[in-house]
Design an enzyme around this catalytic site. Structure first.
Site, PDB file in Angstrom:
ATOM      1  N   ARG A   1       0.856  -1.193   0.000  1.00 58.93           N
ATOM      2  CA  ARG A   1       0.000   0.000   0.000  1.00 58.93           C
ATOM      3  C   ARG A   1       0.891   1.241   0.000  1.00 58.93           C
ATOM      4  NH1 ARG A   1      -4.850  -1.425   2.180  1.00 58.93           N
ATOM      5  NH2 ARG A   1      -5.667   0.312   1.045  1.00 58.93           N
TER       6      ARG A   1
ATOM      7  N   GLN B   1       0.653   2.351  -6.100  1.00 57.49           N
ATOM      8  CA  GLN B   1      -0.771   2.634  -5.927  1.00 57.49           C
ATOM      9  C   GLN B   1      -1.598   2.394  -7.186  1.00 57.49           C
ATOM     10  OE1 GLN B   1      -1.289   6.582  -4.427  1.00 57.49           O
ATOM     11  NE2 GLN B   1      -0.398   7.590  -6.189  1.00 57.49           N
TER      12      GLN B   1
ATOM     13  N   ASP C   1      -3.039  -0.942  -6.710  1.00 55.66           N
ATOM     14  CA  ASP C   1      -3.632  -1.163  -5.393  1.00 55.66           C
ATOM     15  C   ASP C   1      -5.123  -1.469  -5.530  1.00 55.66           C
ATOM     16  OD1 ASP C   1      -4.579  -1.060  -2.826  1.00 55.66           O
ATOM     17  OD2 ASP C   1      -3.574   0.803  -2.291  1.00 55.66           O
TER      18      ASP C   1
ATOM     19  N   SER D   1      -7.456  -0.493  -2.410  1.00 60.03           N
ATOM     20  CA  SER D   1      -7.866   0.914  -2.342  1.00 60.03           C
ATOM     21  C   SER D   1      -8.921   1.228  -3.396  1.00 60.03           C
ATOM     22  CB  SER D   1      -6.673   1.846  -2.541  1.00 60.03           C
ATOM     23  OG  SER D   1      -5.838   1.808  -1.421  1.00 60.03           O
TER      24      SER D   1
ATOM     25  N   TYR E   1      -0.438   0.635   8.439  1.00 58.55           N
ATOM     26  CA  TYR E   1      -1.689   0.165   9.034  1.00 58.55           C
ATOM     27  C   TYR E   1      -1.752   0.533  10.512  1.00 58.55           C
ATOM     28  CZ  TYR E   1      -2.679  -2.661   4.892  1.00 58.55           C
ATOM     29  OH  TYR E   1      -2.967  -3.074   3.622  1.00 58.55           O
TER      30      TYR E   1
HETATM   31  P1  NAD Z   1      -7.726  -0.488   6.943  1.00 61.54           P
HETATM   32  O1  NAD Z   1      -8.881  -0.951   6.124  1.00 61.54           O
HETATM   33  O2  NAD Z   1      -6.744  -1.469   7.452  1.00 61.54           O
HETATM   34  O3  NAD Z   1      -8.342   0.279   8.225  1.00 61.54           O
HETATM   35  C1  NAD Z   1      -9.275   1.315   8.083  1.00 61.54           C
HETATM   36  C2  NAD Z   1      -8.977   2.414   9.077  1.00 61.54           C
HETATM   37  O4  NAD Z   1      -9.343   2.000  10.395  1.00 61.54           O
HETATM   38  C3  NAD Z   1      -7.499   2.782   9.166  1.00 61.54           C
HETATM   39  O5  NAD Z   1      -7.356   4.159   8.838  1.00 61.54           O
HETATM   40  C4  NAD Z   1      -7.119   2.490  10.603  1.00 61.54           C
HETATM   41  O6  NAD Z   1      -6.167   3.387  11.122  1.00 61.54           O
HETATM   42  C5  NAD Z   1      -8.467   2.629  11.288  1.00 61.54           C
HETATM   43  N1  NAD Z   1      -8.604   2.035  12.632  1.00 61.54           N
HETATM   44  C6  NAD Z   1      -8.092   0.878  13.121  1.00 61.54           C
HETATM   45  N2  NAD Z   1      -8.471   0.705  14.404  1.00 61.54           N
HETATM   46  C7  NAD Z   1      -9.256   1.775  14.726  1.00 61.54           C
HETATM   47  C8  NAD Z   1      -9.973   2.166  15.895  1.00 61.54           C
HETATM   48  N3  NAD Z   1      -9.931   1.443  17.020  1.00 61.54           N
HETATM   49  N4  NAD Z   1     -10.672   3.318  15.842  1.00 61.54           N
HETATM   50  C9  NAD Z   1     -10.705   4.076  14.737  1.00 61.54           C
HETATM   51  N5  NAD Z   1     -10.072   3.756  13.595  1.00 61.54           N
HETATM   52  C10 NAD Z   1      -9.350   2.621  13.594  1.00 61.54           C
HETATM   53  O7  NAD Z   1      -6.946   0.696   6.248  1.00 61.54           O
HETATM   54  P2  NAD Z   1      -6.888   1.113   4.702  1.00 61.54           P
HETATM   55  O8  NAD Z   1      -7.942   2.105   4.436  1.00 61.54           O
HETATM   56  O9  NAD Z   1      -6.872  -0.110   3.876  1.00 61.54           O
HETATM   57  O10 NAD Z   1      -5.478   1.824   4.636  1.00 61.54           O
HETATM   58  C11 NAD Z   1      -4.320   1.180   5.147  1.00 61.54           C
HETATM   59  C12 NAD Z   1      -3.130   2.064   5.092  1.00 61.54           C
HETATM   60  O11 NAD Z   1      -2.575   2.090   3.790  1.00 61.54           O
HETATM   61  C13 NAD Z   1      -3.391   3.486   5.448  1.00 61.54           C
HETATM   62  O12 NAD Z   1      -2.276   3.947   6.181  1.00 61.54           O
HETATM   63  C14 NAD Z   1      -3.421   4.194   4.138  1.00 61.54           C
HETATM   64  O13 NAD Z   1      -3.087   5.556   4.246  1.00 61.54           O
HETATM   65  C15 NAD Z   1      -2.357   3.420   3.422  1.00 61.54           C
HETATM   66  N6  NAD Z   1      -2.471   3.562   1.992  1.00 61.54           N
HETATM   67  C16 NAD Z   1      -1.448   4.222   1.334  1.00 61.54           C
HETATM   68  C17 NAD Z   1      -1.506   4.405  -0.033  1.00 61.54           C
HETATM   69  C18 NAD Z   1      -0.412   5.142  -0.776  1.00 61.54           C
HETATM   70  O14 NAD Z   1      -0.502   5.298  -1.954  1.00 61.54           O
HETATM   71  N7  NAD Z   1       0.619   5.589  -0.110  1.00 61.54           N
HETATM   72  C19 NAD Z   1      -2.575   3.885  -0.755  1.00 61.54           C
HETATM   73  C20 NAD Z   1      -3.582   3.199  -0.055  1.00 61.54           C
HETATM   74  C21 NAD Z   1      -3.508   3.038   1.317  1.00 61.54           C
END
Ligand code: NAD
Length: 353
Positions: free
Chosen positions: A122, A127, A130, A133, A228
């Site tokens: 991720r 991306q 991805d 996403s 994460y």
């Molecule tokens: P995910 O589906 O694993 O989780 C969803 C959200 O739930 C996350 O933001 C997490 O911090 C949050 N969460 C976990 N426990 C929680 C709690 N107790 N209360 C409130 N929120 C809580 O996450 P995702 O949406 O699949 O994203 C995963 C990571 O990957 C993120 O850091 C995202 O920024 C990153 N990402 C980066 C890129 C990039 O291009 N750099 C692209 C996609 C995703």
């Protein structure tokens, strides 16, 4: 190289792995592309459209598995399908590899290379590939549309000679990819949005899409090297519940997307918190299928608890199958091209950014 695209067989799955536009590109690169008859129907693409761009339409599903060098799919395969595949073939799909040990072993025994779309890093560099996403973005949109459908109120403020309606209060828990899109969609509809996430870096992202970030001091939370969330201690979870209680009670819509990679999602809304909400309010639990953020939510069902509608539907991106297919086809094309003769290998990369 023979590339086969079998039809998805999971009940209610209308998404597809590849659109005719992307099939055309693979054919143009010299691939012998075979598509199972009716493969694109759920997303509104006909066999004729695939034939037109150079694919062959097959009515023999078994033959597709036996002859393919590369199989492109959306969902994980059935065990018996793996045993039909050629030794040395490549299978690309979602795989859920942490839970599907039997499938992973079957691939190993059959000498088939399995690529799991969930395991693409991720990071910014990858991306374009991805898939998670791409689908989570759509799921964020769909959750708000579903909430709006069940809510007996409108989202925007409305001032009319017949009176003034206040905007709906929306609370989003978990502001990753799906949560941020849910916030943006609820804002576009005119809702008043508050959000919370345990990763401190998210606060600025929440504010940048026009929502209020709920400040809760949970002590050390942070994120893993992969970006994460880290799992909270039971004490932190309890603290979070108490701190969110008032906001939840005042919300017309609560959307939960909190996930911890490789772990069961935390239960953040308990039954007494649901009872504290006004009848007619709506909760959408995106985590319902994997254990649930909401006590009492039922996977793939809509239930009413103390007058509050709790939506636990899965496959949210599948509700907008055509766009979901378009996006999945696009991200996976970036990956598949690397396996074709003449494809452009990209540098890999697991680092953030
Ligand atoms: P995910 O589906 O694993 O989780 C969803 C959200 O739930 C996350 O933001 C997490 O911090 C949050 N969460 C976990 N426990 C929680 C709690 N107790 N209360 C409130 N929120 C809580 O996450 P995702 O949406 O699949 O994203 C995963 C990571 O990957 C993120 O850091 C995202 O920024 C990153 N990402 C980066 C890129 C990039 O291009 N750099 C692209 C996609 C995703």
């Amino acid at each position: 190289m023979r590339i086969a695209i079998p039809k998805e067989t999971h009940p209610g799955e209308n998404r597809i792995p590849i659109t005719p536009a992307h099939a055309k590109k693979l054919c143009a690169m010299g691939a012998d592309l075979v598509v199972e008859a009716g493969m694109g129907a759920g997303s509104g693409f006909t066999d004729a459209e695939y034939a037109e761009v150079g694919a062959t339409i097959s009515h023999d599903r078994g033959e597709l598995f036996r002859s393919a060098d590369l199989l492109l799919r959306l969902r994980k395969p059935q065990l018996e399908e793996i045993s039909q595949m050629k030794r040395g073939a490549i299978h690309i799909s979602y795989l859920d590899p942490f839970n599907e040990h039997a499938l992973v072993n079957a691939f190993k025994d059959a000498g088939v290379t399995a690529i799991s779309m969930e395991m693409i890093p991720r990071t910014t560099r990858s991306q374009k590939m991805d898939a998670l996403s791409s689908q989570a973005n759509l799921a964020g949109y769909v959750m708000v549309i579903q909430a709006a459908t069940y809510l007996p109120r409108i989202f925007p403020m409305m001032m009319t000679p017949a009176g003034t309606l206040k905007p709906a209060n929306v609370f989003v828990i978990g502001a990753g990819v799906a949560g941020l899109q849910a916030i943006a969609t609820a804002k576009r509809l005119g809702g008043k949005v508050t959000a919370f996430d345990t990763r401190p870096v998210v606060a600025e992202q929440v504010r940048s899409v026009g929502a209020k970030f709920l400040e809760i001091d949970l002590g050390e939370t942070g994120e893993t090297a992969g970006g994460y969330a880290k799992e909270l201690t039971p004490e932190q979870v309890e603290k979070q519940r108490q701190a969110q209680k008032d906001v939840i009670a005042k919300s017309d819509v609560v959307i939960t997307t909190a996930q911890v990679f490789g772990r069961k999602p935390p239960v953040l809304i308990t039954r007494d918190m649901i009872e504290g909400m006004a009848p007619g309010s709506v909760i959408v639990d995106m985590a319902a299928e994997t254990g649930g953020n909401v006590e009492g939510s039922v996977p793939n069902e809509v239930v009413v608890i103390s007058g509050v509608t709790v939506i636990g539907k899965g496959n949210l991106a599948g509700e907008v199958a055509r766009d979901a297919s378009q996006m999945y086809s696009n991200v996976r094309r970036q990956r598949d091209l690397r396996y074709l003769p003449g494809g452009r290998p990209q540098p890999g990369g697991h680092g953030q950014g």
